[in-house]
Each structure stands twice: as C-alpha cells, then as structure tokens.
Design a protein around this motif. Sequence first.
Motif, PDB file in Angstrom:
ATOM      1  N   LYS A 123      -1.674   5.015  14.651  1.00 38.71           N
ATOM      2  CA  LYS A 123      -0.371   4.778  14.034  1.00 38.71           C
ATOM      3  C   LYS A 123      -0.444   3.574  13.103  1.00 38.71           C
ATOM      4  O   LYS A 123      -1.090   2.587  13.420  1.00 38.71           O
ATOM      5  CB  LYS A 123       0.676   4.470  15.113  1.00 38.71           C
ATOM      6  N   ILE A 124       0.227   3.661  11.975  1.00 39.80           N
ATOM      7  CA  ILE A 124       0.352   2.477  11.129  1.00 39.80           C
ATOM      8  C   ILE A 124       1.826   2.238  10.855  1.00 39.80           C
ATOM      9  O   ILE A 124       2.613   3.180  10.812  1.00 39.80           O
ATOM     10  CB  ILE A 124      -0.437   2.580   9.809  1.00 39.80           C
ATOM     11  N   PRO A 125       2.163   0.979  10.648  1.00 36.46           N
ATOM     12  CA  PRO A 125       3.565   0.710  10.337  1.00 36.46           C
ATOM     13  C   PRO A 125       3.914   1.307   8.974  1.00 36.46           C
ATOM     14  O   PRO A 125       3.071   1.330   8.071  1.00 36.46           O
ATOM     15  CB  PRO A 125       3.643  -0.816  10.316  1.00 36.46           C
ATOM     16  N   PRO A 126       5.138   1.800   8.828  1.00 35.82           N
ATOM     17  CA  PRO A 126       5.531   2.476   7.582  1.00 35.82           C
ATOM     18  C   PRO A 126       5.223   1.669   6.334  1.00 35.82           C
ATOM     19  O   PRO A 126       4.793   2.224   5.325  1.00 35.82           O
ATOM     20  CB  PRO A 126       7.033   2.676   7.767  1.00 35.82           C
ATOM     21  N   GLU A 127       5.399   0.352   6.390  1.00 35.49           N
ATOM     22  CA  GLU A 127       5.212  -0.425   5.157  1.00 35.49           C
ATOM     23  C   GLU A 127       3.742  -0.470   4.734  1.00 35.49           C
ATOM     24  O   GLU A 127       3.431  -0.824   3.607  1.00 35.49           O
ATOM     25  CB  GLU A 127       5.800  -1.841   5.311  1.00 35.49           C
ATOM     26  N   LYS A 128       2.836  -0.106   5.631  1.00 38.66           N
ATOM     27  CA  LYS A 128       1.414  -0.077   5.263  1.00 38.66           C
ATOM     28  C   LYS A 128       0.961   1.313   4.841  1.00 38.66           C
ATOM     29  O   LYS A 128      -0.231   1.557   4.624  1.00 38.66           O
ATOM     30  CB  LYS A 128       0.569  -0.537   6.458  1.00 38.66           C
ATOM     31  N   CYS A 129       1.892   2.233   4.776  1.00 40.41           N
ATOM     32  CA  CYS A 129       1.532   3.625   4.515  1.00 40.41           C
ATOM     33  C   CYS A 129       1.765   3.955   3.052  1.00 40.41           C
ATOM     34  O   CYS A 129       2.794   3.608   2.473  1.00 40.41           O
ATOM     35  CB  CYS A 129       2.375   4.540   5.398  1.00 40.41           C
ATOM     36  N   VAL A 130       0.808   4.646   2.466  1.00 38.12           N
ATOM     37  CA  VAL A 130       0.909   5.000   1.053  1.00 38.12           C
ATOM     38  C   VAL A 130       2.062   5.979   0.817  1.00 38.12           C
ATOM     39  O   VAL A 130       2.533   6.152  -0.298  1.00 38.12           O
ATOM     40  CB  VAL A 130      -0.448   5.557   0.566  1.00 38.12           C
ATOM     41  N   TYR A 131       2.521   6.615   1.862  1.00 43.74           N
ATOM     42  CA  TYR A 131       3.634   7.555   1.745  1.00 43.74           C
ATOM     43  C   TYR A 131       4.984   6.852   1.957  1.00 43.74           C
ATOM     44  O   TYR A 131       6.018   7.507   2.000  1.00 43.74           O
ATOM     45  CB  TYR A 131       3.501   8.682   2.772  1.00 43.74           C
ATOM     46  N   SER A 132       4.937   5.532   2.134  1.00 45.97           N
ATOM     47  CA  SER A 132       6.133   4.809   2.574  1.00 45.97           C
ATOM     48  C   SER A 132       7.359   5.079   1.713  1.00 45.97           C
ATOM     49  O   SER A 132       8.446   5.282   2.222  1.00 45.97           O
ATOM     50  CB  SER A 132       5.839   3.309   2.610  1.00 45.97           C
ATOM     51  N   LYS A 133       7.181   5.114   0.421  1.00 46.58           N
ATOM     52  CA  LYS A 133       8.327   5.273  -0.461  1.00 46.58           C
ATOM     53  C   LYS A 133       9.082   6.562  -0.137  1.00 46.58           C
ATOM     54  O   LYS A 133      10.289   6.658  -0.323  1.00 46.58           O
ATOM     55  CB  LYS A 133       7.875   5.292  -1.911  1.00 46.58           C
TER      56      LYS A 133
ATOM     57  N   LEU B 298       9.388   7.943   2.793  1.00 48.54           N
ATOM     58  CA  LEU B 298       9.929   7.997   4.141  1.00 48.54           C
ATOM     59  C   LEU B 298      11.096   7.033   4.281  1.00 48.54           C
ATOM     60  O   LEU B 298      11.425   6.575   5.365  1.00 48.54           O
ATOM     61  CB  LEU B 298       8.827   7.686   5.164  1.00 48.54           C
ATOM     62  N   ASP B 299      11.704   6.727   3.157  1.00 48.30           N
ATOM     63  CA  ASP B 299      12.915   5.899   3.129  1.00 48.30           C
ATOM     64  C   ASP B 299      12.664   4.456   3.553  1.00 48.30           C
ATOM     65  O   ASP B 299      13.602   3.774   3.973  1.00 48.30           O
ATOM     66  CB  ASP B 299      14.022   6.503   4.003  1.00 48.30           C
TER      67      ASP B 299
ATOM     68  N   MET C 232       5.475   8.415  14.881  1.00 46.86           N
ATOM     69  CA  MET C 232       4.765   9.508  14.206  1.00 46.86           C
ATOM     70  C   MET C 232       5.759  10.485  13.605  1.00 46.86           C
ATOM     71  O   MET C 232       6.855  10.665  14.128  1.00 46.86           O
ATOM     72  CB  MET C 232       3.898  10.274  15.220  1.00 46.86           C
TER      73      MET C 232
END
Lengths: 251, 251
Positions: free
Chosen positions: B237-247, B249-250, B104
Amino acid sequence: MNVIGIKTPLIKPEDDLVEVILDSINNYKNLELKDEDILVLASSAVSTVEGRIRNIDAVNPSEKAKELARESDLDERLVEIIIHESDEILHPFKDCILTIKDGMLRINAGVDRTNVPSGKALLLPKNPKKSAAKLRRKIEAKTGKKLGVIISDSHVNPLRRGTTGQAIGTSGIKESLDRRNERDLYGNVLQITFQGVGDQLAAAAQLLMGEADESIPAVVIRGAKAAFSNKPERSLKIPPEKCVYSKFLDY
Amino acid sequence: MNVIGIKTPLIKPEDDLVEVILDSINNYKNLELKDEDILVLASSAVSTVEGRIRNIDAVNPSEKAKELARESDLDERLVEIIIHESDEILHPFKDCILTIKDGMLRINAGVDRTNVPSGKALLLPKNPKKSAAKLRRKIEAKTGKKLGVIISDSHVNPLRRGTTGQAIGTSGIKESLDRRNERDLYGNVLQITFQGVGDQLAAAAQLLMGEADESIPAVVIRGAKAAFSNKPERSLKIPPEKCVYSKFLDY
C-alpha cells in the motif's frame, strides 16, 4: 501450472528474437516447447529487435515538453518522446508522467531508459498485438507446436507500491474469459465477472523477468488455465466509458 | 516456479481453515509443504471462517444507501453494508461502487454476493495482515516448515476488462522488493523501481482460483522469487499522495 524463466544472452537490435529464445530454451535440460504452452515475452525485448530505440540527444523538445519536464523533473527531450508516444497525457508526477498509450494506462507512455544503452530510450512495440501474432506464427512454424504468445510489460497499479505485469499484446489465447452465467459454489449465477487471464499470466511471468539485470526476457508457462483460440474474441482493453474508474480518468 | 491449485471441500464458517487446507494438500500425491513455499489463500475462504458474513435481509438502508443504490442499480441493503465497509466511497457505477477499503481500491469495498449463500454478503477479512500472520503461525506450527502466506483478492484494474489478483494481507515474505540502486543490463542504475512481488504472486494464484465454482481457495507457489522475512519492511500500500494516480482519486 509451471512458470519457467528463460535466461538469454543480451538481446540486440539485429537479433532474431525467435532464434535467440528457442536456442536459449534448448539450453535447458528437459525443456522443450509443447502444445498449449504459453510464451510470455518482455516488451523490452520485442521493442529492441523492432528497432524501437530513440537517441535522446537527437530530440528537440517542444514548449509543451519543456513545461511538462519542469513539472515532472524529467529530461525535456525524454518528455518530447513521451508526448509523441502518448494517446493522451493525463498528469505529470515527480519523475514520471501518467499517460494513456494504446488504450492502456502507462507511466511515460512506456518509454523507458532502463535496459537500453545510456543516452537512448526504448519505446513500446508499435503494434504489440500484431507483434505477438507474428512471433507466434514464426515460433509455431519452427517448433510445430500450437502455442499462446503474450507480450508483457511492467505496470504500476493505483495505490500500490511496485510493478506487476500487463499483457499488452496477445495471440493464440483469449485474453479474458467471460465467466458470466456460470455458477458459483452455491449455485448463484455470476453477473459481471470476466477473468483477466492475459494480465494474470503477464504478472506471473513478470515476477521471474524482474526489473533489473535478470536477462530473462522470456517465460514459458505450462498448464495454465487458458482458452487457446486462433481468434481471441475479447481484448483486455475496455473503452473508458465502460470502466468503473472512468470518472477519475477525466472521461 | 510451480503454481499448484489446492481443491478443497466447500469452506464453511465453522471450519478450521488450516486443517481443511492441510488435509486437502495431503490428498495430492507427492505434494508436501516445503520450506519457502508460499501459500496463497482466497480472501473469501478466510472471511468465511472468520464469520464475516452478513444477512442482507437484516439491514436497514440509510438515505445515503438508497441514493447510491439508485445511482448504481444495486440492492440498497447491500449498499448500506458497502458504505459501512468503505474507508471512502469514490463513485457509483452501473452494478458497482468504486471505493477505498483498507487503503486499497476495491469494487463494493470487497463486499461480495458470490460464493456465499443466497441472501447473504461476504465481507473482506477484518484485518487481512493479522489473519495472514495468524494463519502462517498455525501452518508453520503444524508442518514445521518456514512459509510465506498471502491472502489474495480479485481486483479490477483501470481500463482493463477482467479480474487479476491483489495481495491484501501478507506474512513471511516481503510484499515488495526495492530494486532501486540495482543495475540494469547496461549498467544503468534503477531510479524508482519497486517490484510488487505480493501482487504478482496473488495474480498468478488467482488464475487457478478462478471466479466461479472452482473450489480452489488455496494455491501453493514453489520456487518463487521472493524474500522470506519475519518482518516485511514495506507494504504494497502507498499513501494516495505518493501515487501517480493521485489526481484521479480526488486527492
């Protein structure tokens, strides 16, 4: 604190939203608006009566829209509307585009195809703060009560599955409470703490509003810890350079 | 939905948290836990009784901590604790460091100097999900009621001033509701919508818990729209690669 969902008939563009909501509140036994109640209204209901509906068929997608549509797998005409509604396009993702809209992070600039007739798209209210103030004045005039009004919208947070809520327009209460210089349980002075009361109330209301066919576009919150004020001093929005997430938002 | 803050005496490391909270609930007239109540507990209270307190003086800061301390203006010993508690350091900012902790986004990995004696730092519970399950079993055994338990923590969202709340550990209810394939008011099928019920409840509770010396580490929520279940199927919780904000968060 009491959080009471108000079921209404389907809100239509020609409706008087205040009338519909007050009539619906009247249908609840023993529920009458009181001073310092907070009325949370779904952005979709406010948008509907403000005519913020677009015909998707009538849109001519630009080259940029076509490109973003390919990257996101969205309808290119919908993407054209999203571009038009965005302050800034941040990044396309599968089935959605991350944008900044009115200083807030919003998926698809808040343009939504749910809870609107097929072939149409619902935009966010043009000026949610102004809408909240206008609705509050009207409700206060009709009821004689001093209230807070929040327009809330579904929101997704980074690394979290599922929607919460955010206050996109508020009137009559302070959106955030400055807790700096207060003391904690051990007498330590708080350094940087604000409490995002508007978003906390919006999240509570959004729980009852749901996401599908609940038909609960209004929620009455009674006994909330809020500061009623005709002049909210601080908005929940902060400029990107003051945000701890700034590096990740290309600022 | 009713949201009831439970005022307690100051929670101390040697306390039995369940005893303190049930005793405090007993002090409220006409309030007795019922089946399907949800008890939201402040992470700080859970951490305190779990002994998650560090002496800042006893910490030897590393070179990395010293560098991050210069960039953030934080105490280098505190930064050493933050590094130790983080899955990942994302970025230092004035007075705080953005990190990922237990999947998180958390400011300072949740390490807090408020509501802990001076010279000490409070860490997040080691395994909040496990703590929530354990606390629920104990409360259910003592009361004979079937409950939900959420451990909530203050959280700041991008581009927003002020804290809301997030559910960092949940037991007995589904943290998110899958609304896909349900229909909206016009019969359109929802495509991607989950509802983050856990975070919505945490935000509502956090409003009453506040940020300073409220002494409300527990909140009872009654009549919430939640799905009670002994086996929550999905985490928030979702894995970063599934998150629309991923780009951003590095990833």
